[in-house]
Design an enzyme around this catalytic site. Structure first.
Site, mmCIF file in Angstrom:
data_model
loop_
_atom_site.group_PDB
_atom_site.id
_atom_site.type_symbol
_atom_site.label_atom_id
_atom_site.label_comp_id
_atom_site.label_asym_id
_atom_site.label_seq_id
_atom_site.Cartn_x
_atom_site.Cartn_y
_atom_site.Cartn_z
ATOM 1 N N LYS A 129 -42.803 56.123 1.042
ATOM 2 C CA LYS A 129 -42.371 54.725 1.118
ATOM 3 C C LYS A 129 -40.992 54.569 0.477
ATOM 4 C CE LYS A 129 -42.578 51.083 -1.403
ATOM 5 N NZ LYS A 129 -41.345 50.373 -1.036
ATOM 6 N N GLU A 177 -41.007 60.042 -12.421
ATOM 7 C CA GLU A 177 -39.613 60.160 -12.854
ATOM 8 C C GLU A 177 -39.119 58.735 -13.065
ATOM 9 O OE1 GLU A 177 -36.177 59.872 -13.238
ATOM 10 O OE2 GLU A 177 -35.739 60.557 -11.202
ATOM 11 N N CYS A 186 -30.747 56.892 -13.070
ATOM 12 C CA CYS A 186 -31.729 56.921 -14.162
ATOM 13 C C CYS A 186 -31.227 57.751 -15.344
ATOM 14 C CB CYS A 186 -33.054 57.454 -13.658
ATOM 15 S SG CYS A 186 -32.881 58.933 -12.673
ATOM 16 N N GLU A 236 -32.721 49.810 -20.417
ATOM 17 C CA GLU A 236 -31.989 50.379 -19.293
ATOM 18 C C GLU A 236 -31.344 49.236 -18.510
ATOM 19 O OE1 GLU A 236 -34.347 52.148 -16.103
ATOM 20 O OE2 GLU A 236 -32.940 53.822 -16.072
HETATM 21 P P1 NDP Z 1 -39.432 49.746 -9.072
HETATM 22 O O1 NDP Z 1 -40.005 50.735 -9.992
HETATM 23 O O2 NDP Z 1 -40.086 48.428 -8.941
HETATM 24 O O3 NDP Z 1 -39.351 50.370 -7.606
HETATM 25 C C1 NDP Z 1 -39.415 51.756 -7.281
HETATM 26 C C2 NDP Z 1 -40.273 51.945 -6.037
HETATM 27 O O4 NDP Z 1 -41.640 51.632 -6.320
HETATM 28 C C3 NDP Z 1 -39.895 51.039 -4.881
HETATM 29 O O5 NDP Z 1 -40.080 51.720 -3.664
HETATM 30 C C4 NDP Z 1 -40.864 49.892 -5.041
HETATM 31 O O6 NDP Z 1 -41.020 49.148 -3.871
HETATM 32 C C5 NDP Z 1 -42.109 50.625 -5.431
HETATM 33 N N1 NDP Z 1 -43.107 49.826 -6.139
HETATM 34 C C6 NDP Z 1 -42.971 48.637 -6.781
HETATM 35 N N2 NDP Z 1 -44.145 48.251 -7.324
HETATM 36 C C7 NDP Z 1 -45.044 49.218 -7.045
HETATM 37 C C8 NDP Z 1 -46.436 49.411 -7.345
HETATM 38 N N3 NDP Z 1 -47.115 48.523 -8.065
HETATM 39 N N4 NDP Z 1 -47.044 50.531 -6.907
HETATM 40 C C9 NDP Z 1 -46.369 51.447 -6.204
HETATM 41 N N5 NDP Z 1 -45.057 51.325 -5.876
HETATM 42 C C10 NDP Z 1 -44.398 50.228 -6.286
HETATM 43 O O7 NDP Z 1 -37.935 49.550 -9.405
HETATM 44 P P2 NDP Z 1 -37.021 48.318 -8.958
HETATM 45 O O8 NDP Z 1 -36.412 48.640 -7.694
HETATM 46 O O9 NDP Z 1 -37.734 47.014 -9.021
HETATM 47 O O10 NDP Z 1 -35.958 48.336 -10.120
HETATM 48 C C11 NDP Z 1 -36.259 47.761 -11.376
HETATM 49 C C12 NDP Z 1 -35.653 48.558 -12.494
HETATM 50 O O11 NDP Z 1 -36.197 49.874 -12.479
HETATM 51 C C13 NDP Z 1 -34.178 48.791 -12.362
HETATM 52 O O12 NDP Z 1 -33.460 47.744 -12.882
HETATM 53 C C14 NDP Z 1 -34.014 50.042 -13.149
HETATM 54 O O13 NDP Z 1 -33.882 49.742 -14.500
HETATM 55 C C15 NDP Z 1 -35.264 50.796 -12.929
HETATM 56 N N6 NDP Z 1 -35.152 51.838 -11.926
HETATM 57 C C16 NDP Z 1 -35.140 53.127 -12.334
HETATM 58 C C17 NDP Z 1 -34.994 54.124 -11.405
HETATM 59 C C18 NDP Z 1 -34.985 55.540 -11.783
HETATM 60 O O14 NDP Z 1 -34.516 56.357 -11.001
HETATM 61 N N7 NDP Z 1 -35.493 55.910 -12.912
HETATM 62 C C19 NDP Z 1 -34.821 53.857 -9.996
HETATM 63 C C20 NDP Z 1 -34.894 52.463 -9.662
HETATM 64 C C21 NDP Z 1 -35.056 51.520 -10.612
HETATM 65 P P3 NDP Z 1 -39.939 48.022 -3.495
HETATM 66 O O15 NDP Z 1 -38.647 48.371 -4.056
HETATM 67 O O16 NDP Z 1 -39.921 48.072 -2.042
HETATM 68 O O17 NDP Z 1 -40.465 46.754 -4.077
#
Ligand code: NDP
Length: 475
Positions: free
Chosen positions: A181, A255, A289, A386
């Site tokens: 996804k 991660e 990240c 972060e």
């Molecule tokens: P999320 O952790 O919400 O999203 C990452 C992925 O998980 C997306 O595909 C999201 O779907 C999906 N997701 C969301 N909720 C669930 C759930 N309950 N169960 C399974 N999958 C889920 O990150 P965000 O995009 O909302 O970003 C928020 C913050 O996270 C950022 O500001 C940043 O600080 C951090 N972040 C860290 C990352 C890293 O690489 N460590 C990467 C991205 C974000 P969808 O986006 O379609 O809602």
């Protein structure tokens, strides 16, 4: 400084459909529900396409397709699986320009980065793991390591195609099948990858792509037919997933976030360190990240380093991500922009000093200028949380022990950087820093042969390298 004429990369090379279905069992299928969402170009707010919203029934269909494909794919000799992976890698190289433009349109990152960093690394990951597919018995996991089954993979929006490659390449090399996804705001390169799977004649059901938001991700990771979950994203969602999978037989790798320290000693080559600081926090608008979001600089050189850094930041170009001269692209979404603004305002309110270079901001789209906070205390939110944006917090230290203490004073532990001329000091620091990756005299370097992952709230498990195979094998 002289001005550059605009040098936009043409978008004619990409063919974006008005609307996309789900990729299940080697076919494009319509979702069972009516739900759709729009994906926009964050640099212009233009709608690029409509994308299906997969519900539980669609996720179930995808998991079943992957389960049906598993016996065939896992029984195939590794050398045969490798042929498919090599083929995918070569198609990615052939279509690299198209994929780079598509990534930049959907994500907002500068074309220079998607073209020169993301795409070469995506192809390299598939080449690298293709090479392992027929050598698994020699990878150190026993004479006959077995795949796990169906991998449910959820990826974020910051490196959409690269995170897909990190997930799919090792899973397939080990003989697993996958349901992936992509993030809601950046689905287009994953959907282009579905076409690449067809072009490579990958057997139906080996790779399935379901688009949607968090609920789709939750449906996928909680599906009883999934044997392994791989998640990259926020620590908050990582926690939710860990909780819901606890007590199940599913294998999990997480991660998550980071708050890396980039540590500069007084003996470091300053000009080189300035470039490393810029790369550490302004690469991909800081949506990284492992970004070096906390600069720890030795007090004796702090004034000189900051002056050089500010001079360098004055030369960065923010604007059209498709322009080949652009250094700083758009923030990926309105939500992320709001979060960066909120934390930056908190930084000022808590007493840190905020600075940005003079930098015209385009009228449409989501933008945030490169920003530096000085006078930051360890207790400030901008030093602890972060930000995931182009915002650097500067702290100082006097002794190596103090640098270690401050660098480790975080719930995260994904990466760190050490800038020093002395090899002995570098090793002394590296053995004390609680971070999965420690770079020395460089930052944000990635290689498919090198494992990547975190300590503490940055997650567990490793991706990349020989270690990355372990997550997809029953060992
Ligand atoms: P999320 O952790 O919400 O999203 C990452 C992925 O998980 C997306 O595909 C999201 O779907 C999906 N997701 C969301 N909720 C669930 C759930 N309950 N169960 C399974 N999958 C889920 O990150 P965000 O995009 O909302 O970003 C928020 C913050 O996270 C950022 O500001 C940043 O600080 C951090 N972040 C860290 C990352 C890293 O690489 N460590 C990467 C991205 C974000 P969808 O986006 O379609 O809602």
């Amino acid at each position: 400084m002289f001005e550059y004429a605009p040098a936009p990369e043409s978008r004619d090379i990409v063919d974006i459909r008005p609307s996309y279905g789900l990729f299940i069992n080697g076919e494009w299928v319509e979702p069972q529900g009516e739900g759709r969402h729009k994906t926009v170009n964050p640099a212009t707010e233009e709608v690029l396409a409509e994308v299906a919203w997969a519900g539980e029934a669609d996720v179930d269909r995808a998991v079943q397709a992957a389960a049906k494909a598993f016996p065939v794919w896992s029984a195939m000799p590794g050398a045969e699986r490798a042929k498919y992976l090599f083929r995918i890698a070569r198609i990615i190289q052939e279509r690299a320009r198209e994929l780079a433009v598509l990534e930049t349109l959907d994500n907002g990152k500068p074309i220079r980065e998607s073209r020169d960093v993301d795409l070469p690394l995506v192809a390299a990951h598939f080449f690298y793991y293709a090479g392992w597919a027929d050598k698994l018995a020699h990878a150190g996991f026993g004479p006959d390591p077995r795949p796990l089954g169906v991998a449910g993979q959820v990826i974020p929006w910051n490196f959409p195609l690269l995170m897909l490659a990190w997930k799919i390449a090792p899973a397939l090399a080990c003989g697993n099948t996958v349901v992936l996804k992509p993030a809601e705001t950046t689905p287009l390169t994953a959907l282009a990858f579905a076409d690449i799977c067809r072009q490579a004649d990958l057997p139906p059901g080996v790779v399935n792509i379901v688009t949607g938001a968090g609920e789709t991700g939750a449906a996928l990771v909680n599906h009883p037919g999934v044997d392994k979950v791989a998640f990259t994203g926020s620590t908050e969602v990582g926690r939710l997933i860990a909780r819901s999978l606890a007590g199940t037989r599913k294998k999990l790798t997480l991660e998550l976030g980071g708050k890396a320290a980039n540590i500069v000693f007084e003996d470091a080559p300053l000009d080189q360190a300035v470039e490393g600081i810029v790369n550490g926090i302004f690469f991909n608008q800081g949506h990284v990240c492992c970004a070096g979001s906390r600069l720890l600089v030795q007090e004796s050189i702090a004034a000189d380093l900051l002056e050089a850094l500010k001079r360098r930041l004055g030369t960065l170009r923010l604007g059209d991500p498709l322009d080949k001269n652009t250094d700083i692209g758009a923030i990926n979404s309105a939500e992320q922009l709001a979060k960066i603004r909120e934390l930056s305002e908190a930084g000022e309110a808590e007493g840190a000093e905020r600075w940005s270079p003079a930098c015209p901001i385009p009228e449409r789209g989501y933008w945030f200028p490169p920003t530096v906070f000085t006078g930051v205390a360890q207790s400030h939110r901008i030093a602890r949380e972060e930000i995931f944006g182009p915002v650097l917090s500067v702290l100082t230290f006097r002794t190596p022990a103090e640098a270690v203490e401050k660098a480790n004073n975080t719930p995260y532990g994904l990466s760190a950087g050490v800038w020093t001329e002395k090899g002995s000091r570098m090793l002394w620091m590296a053995s004390r820093l609680r971070a999965g990756v420690v770079w020395s005299n460089t930052f944000n370097r990635f290689d498919p042969a090198s494992p990547f992952g975190g300590y503490k709230e940055s997650g567990y498990g490793r991706e990349g390298g020989r270690h990355g195979l372990e997550a997809y094998l029953a060992v």
